[in-house]
Design an enzyme around this catalytic site. Structure first.
Site, PDB file in Angstrom:
ATOM      1  N   HIS A   1    -105.236  94.256  -2.766  1.00 17.87           N
ATOM      2  CA  HIS A   1    -106.584  93.686  -2.816  1.00 17.87           C
ATOM      3  C   HIS A   1    -107.406  94.140  -4.008  1.00 17.87           C
ATOM      4  O   HIS A   1    -108.468  93.588  -4.275  1.00 17.87           O
ATOM      5  CB  HIS A   1    -107.336  94.011  -1.517  1.00 17.87           C
ATOM      6  CG  HIS A   1    -106.755  93.335  -0.328  1.00 17.87           C
ATOM      7  ND1 HIS A   1    -105.844  93.952   0.495  1.00 17.87           N
ATOM      8  CD2 HIS A   1    -106.921  92.093   0.155  1.00 17.87           C
ATOM      9  CE1 HIS A   1    -105.486  93.120   1.448  1.00 17.87           C
ATOM     10  NE2 HIS A   1    -106.123  91.985   1.265  1.00 17.87           N
TER      11      HIS A   1
ATOM     12  N   HIS B   1    -106.905  79.481   5.682  1.00  8.15           N
ATOM     13  CA  HIS B   1    -106.494  78.589   4.594  1.00  8.15           C
ATOM     14  C   HIS B   1    -105.059  78.138   4.837  1.00  8.15           C
ATOM     15  O   HIS B   1    -104.490  78.410   5.903  1.00  8.15           O
ATOM     16  CB  HIS B   1    -106.670  79.280   3.240  1.00  8.15           C
ATOM     17  CG  HIS B   1    -105.914  80.568   3.087  1.00  8.15           C
ATOM     18  ND1 HIS B   1    -104.551  80.626   2.963  1.00  8.15           N
ATOM     19  CD2 HIS B   1    -106.336  81.858   3.061  1.00  8.15           C
ATOM     20  CE1 HIS B   1    -104.149  81.880   2.843  1.00  8.15           C
ATOM     21  NE2 HIS B   1    -105.222  82.654   2.908  1.00  8.15           N
TER      22      HIS B   1
ATOM     23  N   HIS C   1    -102.403  80.384   6.439  1.00  2.00           N
ATOM     24  CA  HIS C   1    -102.505  80.571   7.892  1.00  2.00           C
ATOM     25  C   HIS C   1    -102.017  79.319   8.626  1.00  2.00           C
ATOM     26  O   HIS C   1    -101.313  79.404   9.624  1.00  2.00           O
ATOM     27  CB  HIS C   1    -103.952  80.886   8.285  1.00  2.00           C
ATOM     28  CG  HIS C   1    -104.517  82.043   7.529  1.00  2.00           C
ATOM     29  ND1 HIS C   1    -105.578  81.911   6.654  1.00  2.00           N
ATOM     30  CD2 HIS C   1    -104.145  83.333   7.469  1.00  2.00           C
ATOM     31  CE1 HIS C   1    -105.832  83.093   6.112  1.00  2.00           C
ATOM     32  NE2 HIS C   1    -104.974  83.966   6.589  1.00  2.00           N
TER      33      HIS C   1
ATOM     34  N   CYS D   1    -106.497  99.498  -3.669  1.00  2.00           N
ATOM     35  CA  CYS D   1    -105.360  98.876  -2.995  1.00  2.00           C
ATOM     36  C   CYS D   1    -104.586  98.028  -3.999  1.00  2.00           C
ATOM     37  O   CYS D   1    -105.186  97.264  -4.755  1.00  2.00           O
ATOM     38  CB  CYS D   1    -105.870  98.009  -1.846  1.00  2.00           C
ATOM     39  SG  CYS D   1    -104.592  96.989  -1.120  1.00  2.00           S
TER      40      CYS D   1
ATOM     41  N   CYS E   1    -106.900 101.118   3.682  1.00  3.55           N
ATOM     42  CA  CYS E   1    -107.402  99.855   3.100  1.00  3.55           C
ATOM     43  C   CYS E   1    -107.911  98.981   4.239  1.00  3.55           C
ATOM     44  O   CYS E   1    -107.124  98.577   5.105  1.00  3.55           O
ATOM     45  CB  CYS E   1    -106.309  99.129   2.324  1.00  3.55           C
ATOM     46  SG  CYS E   1    -106.840  97.467   1.832  1.00  3.55           S
TER      47      CYS E   1
ATOM     48  N   LYS F   1    -107.742  84.791  -0.370  1.00 10.38           N
ATOM     49  CA  LYS F   1    -109.185  84.669  -0.593  1.00 10.38           C
ATOM     50  C   LYS F   1    -109.620  85.579  -1.733  1.00 10.38           C
ATOM     51  O   LYS F   1    -110.453  85.230  -2.555  1.00 10.38           O
ATOM     52  CB  LYS F   1    -109.944  85.058   0.686  1.00 10.38           C
ATOM     53  CG  LYS F   1    -109.863  84.010   1.763  1.00 10.38           C
ATOM     54  CD  LYS F   1    -111.142  83.197   1.876  1.00 10.38           C
ATOM     55  CE  LYS F   1    -110.917  81.825   2.419  1.00 10.38           C
ATOM     56  NZ  LYS F   1    -111.024  81.459   3.741  1.00 10.38           N
TER      57      LYS F   1
ATOM     58  N   LYS G   1     -99.729  85.133  -4.916  1.00  2.08           N
ATOM     59  CA  LYS G   1     -99.932  84.825  -3.498  1.00  2.08           C
ATOM     60  C   LYS G   1    -101.307  84.194  -3.301  1.00  2.08           C
ATOM     61  O   LYS G   1    -102.287  84.628  -3.905  1.00  2.08           O
ATOM     62  CB  LYS G   1     -99.814  86.102  -2.672  1.00  2.08           C
ATOM     63  CG  LYS G   1     -99.966  85.832  -1.193  1.00  2.08           C
ATOM     64  CD  LYS G   1    -100.015  87.092  -0.371  1.00  2.08           C
ATOM     65  CE  LYS G   1    -100.681  86.781   0.964  1.00  2.08           C
ATOM     66  NZ  LYS G   1    -101.029  87.924   1.741  1.00  2.08           N
TER      67      LYS G   1
ATOM     68  N   CYS H   1    -106.341  95.371   4.432  1.00  2.78           N
ATOM     69  CA  CYS H   1    -104.949  95.409   4.919  1.00  2.78           C
ATOM     70  C   CYS H   1    -104.902  95.979   6.337  1.00  2.78           C
ATOM     71  O   CYS H   1    -103.894  95.859   7.019  1.00  2.78           O
ATOM     72  CB  CYS H   1    -104.061  96.327   4.075  1.00  2.78           C
ATOM     73  SG  CYS H   1    -103.738  95.779   2.412  1.00  2.78           S
TER      74      CYS H   1
HETATM   75  N1  MSP Z   1    -104.178  90.060  11.864  1.00  7.15           N
HETATM   76  C1  MSP Z   1    -102.959  90.320  11.203  1.00  7.15           C
HETATM   77  C2  MSP Z   1    -101.791  89.896  12.056  1.00  7.15           C
HETATM   78  C3  MSP Z   1    -101.728  90.559  13.388  1.00  7.15           C
HETATM   79  S1  MSP Z   1    -100.409  89.958  14.342  1.00  7.15           S
HETATM   80  C4  MSP Z   1    -100.357  90.951  15.670  1.00  7.15           C
HETATM   81  C5  MSP Z   1    -102.915  89.528   9.875  1.00  7.15           C
HETATM   82  N2  MSP Z   1    -103.750  88.500   9.775  1.00  7.15           N
HETATM   83  S2  MSP Z   1    -103.882  87.569   8.483  1.00  7.15           S
HETATM   84  O1  MSP Z   1    -104.899  86.627   8.821  1.00  7.15           O
HETATM   85  O2  MSP Z   1    -104.116  88.361   7.329  1.00  7.15           O
HETATM   86  O3  MSP Z   1    -102.515  86.879   8.237  1.00  7.15           O
HETATM   87  C6  MSP Z   1    -101.903  86.156   9.231  1.00  7.15           C
HETATM   88  C7  MSP Z   1    -100.662  85.447   8.738  1.00  7.15           C
HETATM   89  O4  MSP Z   1    -100.988  84.539   7.701  1.00  7.15           O
HETATM   90  C8  MSP Z   1     -99.593  86.383   8.182  1.00  7.15           C
HETATM   91  O5  MSP Z   1     -98.337  86.015   8.722  1.00  7.15           O
HETATM   92  C9  MSP Z   1     -99.588  86.099   6.745  1.00  7.15           C
HETATM   93  O6  MSP Z   1     -98.317  86.244   6.205  1.00  7.15           O
HETATM   94  C10 MSP Z   1     -99.995  84.635   6.726  1.00  7.15           C
HETATM   95  N3  MSP Z   1    -100.460  84.268   5.405  1.00  7.15           N
HETATM   96  C11 MSP Z   1    -101.623  84.637   4.772  1.00  7.15           C
HETATM   97  N4  MSP Z   1    -101.580  84.174   3.483  1.00  7.15           N
HETATM   98  C12 MSP Z   1    -100.402  83.520   3.268  1.00  7.15           C
HETATM   99  C13 MSP Z   1     -99.860  82.784   2.216  1.00  7.15           C
HETATM  100  N5  MSP Z   1    -100.441  82.677   1.046  1.00  7.15           N
HETATM  101  N6  MSP Z   1     -98.672  82.144   2.443  1.00  7.15           N
HETATM  102  C14 MSP Z   1     -98.051  82.160   3.662  1.00  7.15           C
HETATM  103  N7  MSP Z   1     -98.541  82.842   4.678  1.00  7.15           N
HETATM  104  C15 MSP Z   1     -99.628  83.654   4.467  1.00  7.15           C
HETATM  105  O7  MSP Z   1    -102.129  89.876   9.017  1.00  7.15           O
END
Ligand code: MSP
Length: 672
Positions: A164, A18, A21, A161, A137, A321, A318, A140
């Site tokens: 979550h 989303h 990411h 958690c 978790c 999903k 925040k 997480c």
């Molecule tokens: N797989 C781990 C990262 C491993 S790196 C060796 C992970 N994945 S994640 O898909 O959950 O998140 C990836 C990135 O997306 C993180 O930097 C996270 O901060 C970012 N974001 C997820 N939701 C977000 C927002 N709502 N706003 C900004 N960034 C966010 O963690």
């Protein structure tokens, strides 16, 4: 060698991405493009994190194997990164890294072996076998300590958690441990000697205080019988590696660590160390665990770890999903241009702090800054050149153009803010150029000048300056808005691409006169807010609106005073005026804001306030508040809170309204 390596986190392959990411990818892409513009050999990594129980469960739920699940998510990522111009074909990332690549397995195993042979700075084995007992978790991918979970309401139920709100898994099994507890001093000395290692400053302080609070050894493997979807532990096939251990190492395996073939394609020696761009929610993994693994293995540490804030919904939660409040990429892509989205993300979020995302705000910014701002400047300049100068850049270059000095200064500011990752301020500097040139046009009225043959030199000078400013703007803005910058560049009749011009080398007056301009086309068409919003609402339901403030406190709040106090009792409470210097959210503490408040003392105070659900941090900065200055300091979430913010509290949920002043009052003044 002049090289640069930048990474985004690799995204979990359990669900589709989303806006949160996409954001990290946009920032990474922007930085990579700006480095390439300066002819720095740049390597940009993004990708997916494909192992672990969470992916295993998502796959099971969808009736797929874990590999099929990962492939499915990756195929969406590939489509999405192409649609958003972030892939290799569009000049974006160099690798879409996947932790299921065989070369990754090889590199990870090599690193594990090196650590397994290593001694910690305190002379112990860096990895040892033990027994893990605790709560985990899955979403997480993290073990949780007591202050990181919600205790169950009914005895016998698992805790949940805090992030979550889902039940935790009980883990009680044999496990390999990484002796993290021996790395505190080594880490602190890295933070000390490299102050830029973790950025921005508040994040660095947070990490330092976490490490100072004492580190616990980290369980880095699971029994294969509990989690089979992972990299096998070398020489012990009963264990698979902890997913974060395997995931972090992707940053080096991707460029060839532990695999010669890969080293030839990318180049570990050439590109390492990297700048890691991460969300603040995953800072601990990158700034504490990752450097410790590398220290143990004797591998050079990353260049820096830079943490950004979170996109939150209009109610300050925040985007995730689990909460069902995400901005879907398909909707964004359908209604907005890539560059408008990129511009909004970088302009709206003060880098490092949280930002609110709303479609309406995006439309407003696109219309004001892009359509009426830069877009209008571009189309009015080019239209006038075609009308009054026969579609040819006029010979209007003047030796002492006042604008030249202004624009050079704005360029320098832009570059400086950009280097500091203050994208929002950099863009403000660029827009000061737009405003200045707009004013020159409006004041000089080229349409009147064109009526008088004697005014031709003045008219040419105005048109030339405007066109030359547009050339500069398209170079400065290229990393942020590649497509639109190219479009302006082409419409100016220029050859090559703004992607190849180093902004530090721009010289005023290098726009050649006599060159025929291209076809004039609007770069940023105006967005029809009503139409777009009704389409979006029909597709996804209306955007959540901020909860309306309740209008008055109930009587019950106002009365109910049980005991009267003497004036001396009141005098015991030292209430002082303070000014908020900074305010930010604390990862994994939904309710708390971390404030720095100036009470006209030697040092500002650190104060934690439970108002995060009601106040947007940025809006508090500069505000005068009332502080209980003699409240006993209390430790919360690793911070010492040195006082309390006074607020009214009303309604069932105890909604806070911060007490403030309507008249000017100096910091430190006492309330009596
Ligand atoms: N797989 C781990 C990262 C491993 S790196 C060796 C992970 N994945 S994640 O898909 O959950 O998140 C990836 C990135 O997306 C993180 O930097 C996270 O901060 C970012 N974001 C997820 N939701 C977000 C927002 N709502 N706003 C900004 N960034 C966010 O963690």
């Amino acid at each position: 060698m002049n090289t640069f390596y930048i990474t985004t986190p690799i995204y979990y392959a359990n669900t589709l991405p989303h806006l949160g990411h996409l954001y990290t990818m946009i920032v990474g892409d922007t930085i990579a493009r700006s480095k390439r513009q300066r002819a720095i050999d740049t390597y940009f990594l993004t990708g997916t994190d494909e192992h672990g129980i969470n992916i295993e469960r998502a796959a099971q739920k969808a009736g797929r194997t874990p590999q099929e699940q990962a492939d499915y998510v990756v195929s969406y990522f590939t489509k999405m990164t192409s649609a958003f111009g972030l892939d290799t074909a569009h000049g974006g990332y160099d690798i879409f890294m996947r932790t299921t690549y065989p070369f990754h397995y090889e590199g990870v195993s090599e690193l594990w072996r090196r650590i397994a042979k290593a001694k910690t700075p305190k002379g112990n084995d860096a990895i040892y076998k033990g027994h893990y007992e605790g709560w985990f978790c899955a979403p997480c991918a993290e073990y949780k300590t007591e202050d990181e979970y919600q205790k169950p309401k009914n005895e016998g139920d698992p805790p949940t958690c805090l992030i979550h709100d889902t039940p935790l898994d009980r883990v009680s099994e044999e496990s390999y441990f990484f002796r993290l507890s021996d790395y505190d001093q080594a880490l602190l000395s890295v933070f000390e000697t490299q102050p830029d290692f973790v950025r921005p400053e508040p994040r660095r302080n947070e990490v330092i205080s976490f490490v100072r609070g004492g580190l616990q050894d980290l369980s880095v493997s699971r029994l294969k019988s509990s989690v089979s979807w992972g990299v096998p532990v070398p020489d012990d096939p009963d264990h698979t590696m902890y997913v974060w251990f395997d995931a972090l190492i992707n940053y080096i395996t991707a460029i060839g660590f532990g695999n010669e073939e890969r080293e030839k394609v990318a180049g570990f020696e050439k590109y390492w160390p990297a700048l890691h761009l991460v969300g603040k929610d995953i800072l601990r993994f990158h700034a504490v665990y990752w450097p410790s693994f590398l220290l143990a293995a004797g591998v050079e540490l990353p260049r820096a770890i830079v943490a950004h804030g979170m996109w939150v919904d209009p109610n300050g939660r925040k985007m995730s999903k689990t909460l069902g409040n995400v901005i879907e990429l398909d909707i964004l892509q359908k209604h907005f241009s890539i560059d408008a989205i990129r511009y909004f993300c970088l302009r709206e979020m003060v880098f490092g702090q949280d930002g609110r995302f709303g479609y309406e705000a995006l439309i407003d910014r696109a219309n004001s800054d892009l359509a009426s701002g830069l877009g209008n400047l571009s189309s009015r300049t080019l239209t006038m050149i075609s009308r009054y100068s026969d579609s040819v850049i006029p010979p209007g270059r003047t030796a002492e153009d006042e604008l030249a000095g202004f624009i050079e200064q704005a360029r320098d500011q832009f570059i400086q803010h950009f280097e500091n990752l203050a994208f929002s301020r950099a863009l403000e500097a660029a827009w000061s150029i737009v405003a200045r040139v707009d004013k020159i046009i409006t004041d000089s009225k080229p349409w009147d000048l064109a009526k008088d043959e004697n005014q031709k030199p003045t008219l040419d000078a105005v048109l030339y300056s405007s066109a030359e400013s547009l050339r500069w703007l398209s170079v400065l803005l290229y990393p942020v808005m590649p497509e639109s910058s190219r479009a302006i560049w082409n419409q100016l009749g220029l050859e090559g691409s703004p992607a190849q011009i180093n902004p530090t080398e721009l010289k005023w007056g290098e726009l050649k006169e006599g060159v025929k301009i291209g076809e004039v086309q609007p770069v940023f068409p105006r967005l029809d807010k009503g139409k777009i919003m009704s389409e979006i609402n029909a597709q996804s339901g209306p955007e959540p609106q901020p909860e309306p403030p309740q209008t008055h406190a109930t009587e019950a709040d106002a009365v109910g005073i049980a005991n009267f106090i003497e004036i001396d009792d009141f005098a015991k409470v030292d209430l002082r005026v303070g000014q908020v210097l900074s305010a930010e959210r604390i990862p994994k503490a939904d309710k708390l804001l971390l404030l720095k408040v100036d009470l006209a003392e030697e040092q500002p105070r650190t104060i934690l306030a439970g108002i995060a659900q009601y106040y947007e941090p940025q809006k508090l900065v500069g505000r005068k508040v009332v502080i209980v200055a003699n409240l006993k300091p209390r430790k919360l979430r690793g911070y010492e809170s040195q006082g309390m913010v006074v607020a009214a509290s009303y309604g069932e949920e105890g909604r806070p309204v911060i007490a403030t002043f309507t008249e000017d009052v100096p910091n430190g003044a006492r309330l009596k």
